[in-house]
Write a protein that holds these residues in place. Structure first.
Motif, PDB file in Angstrom:
ATOM      1  N   TRP A  15       0.852  -1.193   0.000  1.00  0.00           N
ATOM      2  CA  TRP A  15       0.000   0.000   0.000  1.00  0.00           C
ATOM      3  C   TRP A  15       0.881   1.234   0.000  1.00  0.00           C
ATOM      4  O   TRP A  15       2.098   1.145   0.178  1.00  0.00           O
ATOM      5  N   ASN A  24      -2.617   1.613   6.060  1.00  0.00           N
ATOM      6  CA  ASN A  24      -3.062   0.437   5.303  1.00  0.00           C
ATOM      7  C   ASN A  24      -2.024  -0.674   5.338  1.00  0.00           C
ATOM      8  O   ASN A  24      -2.375  -1.865   5.413  1.00  0.00           O
ATOM      9  N   LEU A  36      -2.379  -2.277   8.852  1.00  0.00           N
ATOM     10  CA  LEU A  36      -3.621  -3.044   9.005  1.00  0.00           C
ATOM     11  C   LEU A  36      -3.580  -4.317   8.156  1.00  0.00           C
ATOM     12  O   LEU A  36      -4.020  -5.380   8.598  1.00  0.00           O
ATOM     13  N   MET A  37      -3.027  -4.203   6.947  1.00  0.00           N
ATOM     14  CA  MET A  37      -3.041  -5.389   6.088  1.00  0.00           C
ATOM     15  C   MET A  37      -2.018  -6.433   6.525  1.00  0.00           C
ATOM     16  O   MET A  37      -2.222  -7.623   6.315  1.00  0.00           O
ATOM     17  N   SER A  50      -4.111  -8.181   8.860  1.00  0.00           N
ATOM     18  CA  SER A  50      -5.209  -8.905   8.217  1.00  0.00           C
ATOM     19  C   SER A  50      -4.712 -10.226   7.616  1.00  0.00           C
ATOM     20  O   SER A  50      -5.391 -11.252   7.689  1.00  0.00           O
ATOM     21  N   PHE A  87     -15.033   1.253   1.127  1.00  0.00           N
ATOM     22  CA  PHE A  87     -13.766   0.512   1.100  1.00  0.00           C
ATOM     23  C   PHE A  87     -13.127   0.415  -0.297  1.00  0.00           C
ATOM     24  O   PHE A  87     -12.042  -0.147  -0.450  1.00  0.00           O
ATOM     25  N   HIS A 138     -11.516  -2.739  -1.674  1.00  0.00           N
ATOM     26  CA  HIS A 138     -10.589  -3.475  -0.823  1.00  0.00           C
ATOM     27  C   HIS A 138     -11.202  -3.894   0.497  1.00  0.00           C
ATOM     28  O   HIS A 138     -10.500  -4.297   1.417  1.00  0.00           O
ATOM     29  N   MET A 163      -9.726  -6.189   3.857  1.00  0.00           N
ATOM     30  CA  MET A 163      -9.590  -5.444   5.104  1.00  0.00           C
ATOM     31  C   MET A 163     -10.573  -5.912   6.180  1.00  0.00           C
ATOM     32  O   MET A 163     -10.381  -5.623   7.373  1.00  0.00           O
ATOM     33  N   VAL A 169     -10.607  -4.992  10.158  1.00  0.00           N
ATOM     34  CA  VAL A 169     -11.584  -3.950  10.516  1.00  0.00           C
ATOM     35  C   VAL A 169     -12.669  -4.539  11.412  1.00  0.00           C
ATOM     36  O   VAL A 169     -13.081  -3.923  12.400  1.00  0.00           O
TER      37      VAL A 169
END
Lengths: 395, 444, 95
Positions: A69, A74, A77-78, A81, A346, A349, A353, A357
């Motif tokens: 990203w 992001n 967070l990813m 994830s 979103f 995506h 996510m 999330v």
């Protein structure tokens, strides 16, 4: 004739008359939040899905999941994830067939290469092992690639693809086991704010709810309008296709930055691929298929992978992106309508996510800490002019 | 019809004699090749079922291209044909063990989800097992891609069977451009598989159409109606005569007629996918078009007029035919593995079901064909489930008009009716279209 | 001995698989298609859709008159990427 009772997650009959939390939209976002609420003891939850399970974008996407990203939030967070996806089968009891074959991005100009280098540096700072590649090195990963027009490529071996639908079954099963009600073929027709929360009218009767979450994806502006809120996100048709099944030949998800082409090979052996095609974005959700998409995609894919010219398309379809003006999600409580929450915008995506999330949303609403993304991605940022621009939007 | 092989295919390194121009699937069957493919999950042995390009049971690697329908590929000298998705070979595939480990079926969504190491290993194994054919062979020089074509006509008919040809004949007129597209290599549709009609009848009807000014384009598959492209167009993939990639034809017309007929459907019984269990129309096609008998002792399953006609023709060809009506007596299981060797047949006795075993070397399944309603549905036509019509029948008024203006349907796609009735229906619908063209303000 | 009743030949879906999907509540054709994979193989449901739709309706206690086909997704017949990637013909021919 009556339907037999089932061992599955869908509740028979009308929804209960009162609930603590009502979630509009039984896609991955709504179900992930419902699961994480239930996991933390908030199981007085009703999820309403207008169609069948996986009818919306959650059942129509290509299943890509990546850490590459252009913004720190992001990337972080990813990273998390992907970890959650790796644990999904063990924790939720359903295979999602996560295959970490990497994401290979292809740059065709010096400008794209420069941006790529900047993003790779950011990703590396946070522990994502993305590396810049020469065109020849890209061909080492995908031997059939025509690299003659490439300026550079970047590759993160830990990105991957997965099979989208089982996420819904897994979250739905485990939420239902903990007492969450899930109703399919149930439409929300009105949401009236009341002193104790909301009175929600549905096609299967009314439900009183203390809190309402809008997880309706591309339909979220429509749902928000029921409480008089205008959202800035808009539906955008994204088309995709699947080919005949082939023996494994393609490791990574490959994406061409300039055209928005992406392609990967599913566990079933199909090449799953999409591309950006302009559309008339007039606010309505469009799910029709176009020949223009097929020809645009085929020209670009055969240019990049000439060997695929003889491979046959089996099926094409479309899914609705829920596009926000700056490419970042819109989440949190709506300031003007207390008790009304958003998880939308979103921008194509949401699926990848949702695991993270959903976790933080559930944690917060169950009384736990509030992740910083709820501030950064609040609805109010658009009026305040504080946009959160993400440039790594594919398709 | 005597069959005289005049060329040879190269089948997995061995020479197999064939008749040039017949389907490769038929050549292989006639040469005694029982297993043409292995199924995707359980690696069950498969041969062709429908012989009409619809069922997906005969996908092979042909001349370096994967997943090619052997029933739609015409044999020619030196053609290279291989089986796919088998280890070590299509004849002996050890992966068929999966068929025994999962005797009834499997829910792969919930298998081996934990612990993580097992789940990860499973993912890797399943990945390697996935897919059918390997990538196409690389072409030695850069491949030239076929140029598209745009075609504007007055009437576009999809399907050159009895209904489509009759409709085209009835609405043809001097100066009116009527084109019929057909996915097959020869016009005739269901005439070509019917012992009472056959190639001669198909050729006569096609000749009548051409004499009326109708253009018939064979090996041209209508692939979709696209409502949003260029104001709506019918996409057709047309295979050039000499082979190579099909070209894309974008068709627009004042009127569209869907005469797409029906798909052959299997009956439900245990091991109903065994090689040697064919659609009845495949057995008919082999007999009357290619001079090949499906078996010496075939079971014919079904009670309709087609089953009766097929029984008669097979008996006349010297077969010992065993008719099972599927109503009073039902097939509940097939026996044999690489080829069907018999069926278990059940009927209602005085004290309960009575089962008898019949030895056979082929089964012809004569269930009602399912209306091929996809294109009409894409073009806005409404369908309804009609058990007596074979499935989802396109709804039309008395003139074959669907609810979408300018879109018509006729023949078996409106519910199965059989060759003669389909032809009559096509004529009626074609005449209605001709009347509409004659009205002032109508037409192209 | 394996005694599978194959309802979808392309994807090796058995009658037991359909029963299992119905037991989990995935009894609508679109849901069962996604859970079992029926109709997603090379034939795209040409051979199996009607029988599966009818079987699911009966198994779930719905009248056959309510049976609906799943969405017809193009292309009806598989088409090579090379066919789609070829140059457009700007001209227009007659029949």
């Amino acid at each position: 004739m009556s339907a037999p009772t089932t061992a599955g997650p869908v509740t028979a009959g009308p929804p209960k008359r009162e609930t603590e939390v009502l979630i509009v939209g039984g896609g991955i976002m709504g179900l992930a939040i419902a699961y994480h609420l239930a996991l933390r003891g908030v199981s007085d939850v009703v999820v309403l899905e207008r169609g069948y399970l996986a009818a919306g974008a959650s059942g129509r996407n290509g299943g890509g999941i990546r850490m590459q990203w252009s913004t720190e939030i992001n990337v972080l967070l990813m990273l998390e994830s992907v970890e959650l996806c790796k644990r999904f089968a063990g924790e939720l009891g359903v295979n999602v067939w996560l295959r970490q074959g990497g994401y290979l991005f292809l740059a065709q100009s010096e400008g794209e290469r420069a941006r790529m280098e900047k993003n790779v540096a950011l990703q590396n700072r946070h522990g994502v092992p993305t590396r810049m590649l020469l065109p020849e090195e890209a061909r080492g990963i995908v031997p059939e690639l025509d690299v003659s027009s490439l300026a550079a490529a970047c590759y993160n071996p830990r990105d991957g693809i997965l099979f989208p639908w089982p996420f819904l079954w897994g979250y739905a099963n485990q939420a239902a086991k903990r007492g969450v009600e899930l109703h399919t073929f149930t439409e929300v027709t009105a949401i009236e704010p009341s002193p104790a929360g909301f009175l929600v009218q549905t096609s299967k009767g009314p439900v009183r709810a203390q809190r309402v979450l809008n997880c309706a994806g591309a339909w979220s502006p429509e749902v928000a309008r029921l409480v008089g809120v205008e959202l800035p996100d808009r539906p955008h048709r994204h088309e995709i296709l699947s080919t005949e099944p082939l023996k494994p030949f393609l490791g990574p998800m490959v994406s061409v930055l300039s055209s928005g082409l992406y392609f990967s090979q599913s566990m079933r052996g199909e090449v799953v691929t999409g591309i950006t095609v302009p559309d008339l974005d007039d606010g309505s959700v469009k799910l029709g298929s176009r020949l223009r998409f097929l020809t645009t995609l085929a020209k670009e894919l055969v240019r990049v992978m000439p060997r695929l010219a003889g491979v046959k398309v089996l099926r094409q379809w479309a899914g609705p992106y829920d596009v926000s003006p700056d490419g970042s999600p819109i989440v949190g409580e709506v300031a003007t309508v207390p008790g009304f929450y958003l998880a939308c915008g979103f921008t194509g995506h949401g699926f990848m996510m949702a695991p993270v999330v959903g976790k933080y949303y559930g944690e917060w609403l169950a009384g736990g800490p509030r992740h910083p993304f709820f501030d950064r991605w609040r609805l109010g940022r658009f009026a305040e002019g504080k946009l959160e621009s993400e440039e790594m939007i594919i398709g | 019809m005597p069959r005289t092989p005049d060329c040879a295919l190269e089948f997995e390194g061995e020479s197999v004699s064939a008749v040039a121009g017949e389907p490769v699937a038929v050549s292989l069957f006639a040469a005694g090749v029982k297993v043409l493919s292995r199924s995707i999950k359980y690696h069950r042995p498969r041969s062709f079922f429908c012989l009409a390009g619809h069922c997906g049971a005969c996908l092979m690697r042909i001349d370096g291209q994967p997943n090619i329908k052997a029933c739609r590929t015409l044999a020619s000298e030196g053609m290279k044909v291989e089986r796919q998705n088998a280890f070590p070979s299509g004849g002996l595939d050890v992966l068929a063990a999966a068929d025994f480990f999962f005797p009834k079926g499997m829910d792969h969504h919930t298998m081996f989800t934990a612990p993580r190491a097992v789940n990860t290993l499973m993912q890797k194994v399943v990945r390697q097992l996935g897919g059918l054919g390997r990538l196409p062979d690389p072409s030695p020089e850069p491949q030239e891609l076929p140029a598209g074509e745009r075609l504007r006509v007055d009437v576009a008919v999809v399907g050159a069977g009895p209904a489509g040809l009759a409709a085209a004949i009835a609405c043809a007129a001097p100066g009116r451009r009527v084109v019929v597209f057909d996915e097959g290599d020869r016009a005739g549709g269901s005439l070509l598989s019917h012992p009472a009609h056959g190639v001669a009848a198909a050729d006569r009807l096609a000749a009548e159409a051409r004499a009326a000014g109708v253009a018939i384009r064979c090996r041209a598959s209508a692939i979709a109606w696209y409502p949003e492209d260029e104001g709506g167009l019918l996409a057709v993939a047309e295979q050039p005569e000499g082979g190579g990639l099909p070209r894309l034809v974008r068709v627009t017309a004042a009127r569209y007629v869907y005469a797409t007929g029906g798909y052959d459907v299997n009956a439900l019984f245990e091991d109903n996918d065994r090689p040697g269990i064919f659609a009845a129309r495949a057995v008919g096609t082999m007999l009357i078009r290619h001079g090949v008998l499906a078996g010496a002792r075939p079971v014919v399953l079904g009670d309709g007029p087609y089953a009766a006609a097929l029984c008669e023709a097979l008996a006349a060809a010297g077969c010992k035919v065993m008719p099972i009506d599927g109503v009073r007596e039902r097939v509940v299981a097939a026996r044999g593995r690489a080829w069907v060797s018999g069926v278990d047949v059940q009927s209602d006795g005085k004290t309960g079901p009575v089962t008898r075993k019949i030895a056979c070397d082929a089964v012809a399944v004569a269930t009602l064909p399912a209306p091929a309603s996809e294109l009409a549905r894409q073009h806005g036509a409404e369908v309804a489930f009609r058990p007596e019509g074979g499935g989802f029948a396109v709804l039309t008024d008395g003139n074959g008009a669907t609810r979408t203006p300018g879109v018509h349907a006729c023949g078996d796609v409106c519910g199965f009716r059989g060759v003669l009735a389909a032809r009559l229906h096509g004529s009626e619908v074609g005449r209605a279209i001709a009347r509409a063209f004659a009205r002032p303000g109508e037409g192209a | 001995m394996a005694g599978k009743v194959i309802v979808c030949r392309c994807e090796d879906v058995t009658q037991s698989d359909l029963d299992h999907a119905v037991a989990l509540g995935y009894s609508h054709l679109e849901e069962a298609k996604r859970y079992t994979g029926l109709g997603t193989g090379p034939c795209q449901g040409k051979e199996c859709m009607v029988a599966c739709a009818l079987y699911l309706a009966l198994a779930a206690g719905r009248p056959p008159s309510e049976v609906r086909p799943f969405t017809s997704r193009p292309p009806v017949a598989a088409i090579a990427l090379g066919t789609l990637a070829g140059p457009d013909d700007p001209g227009e021919g007659g029949g």
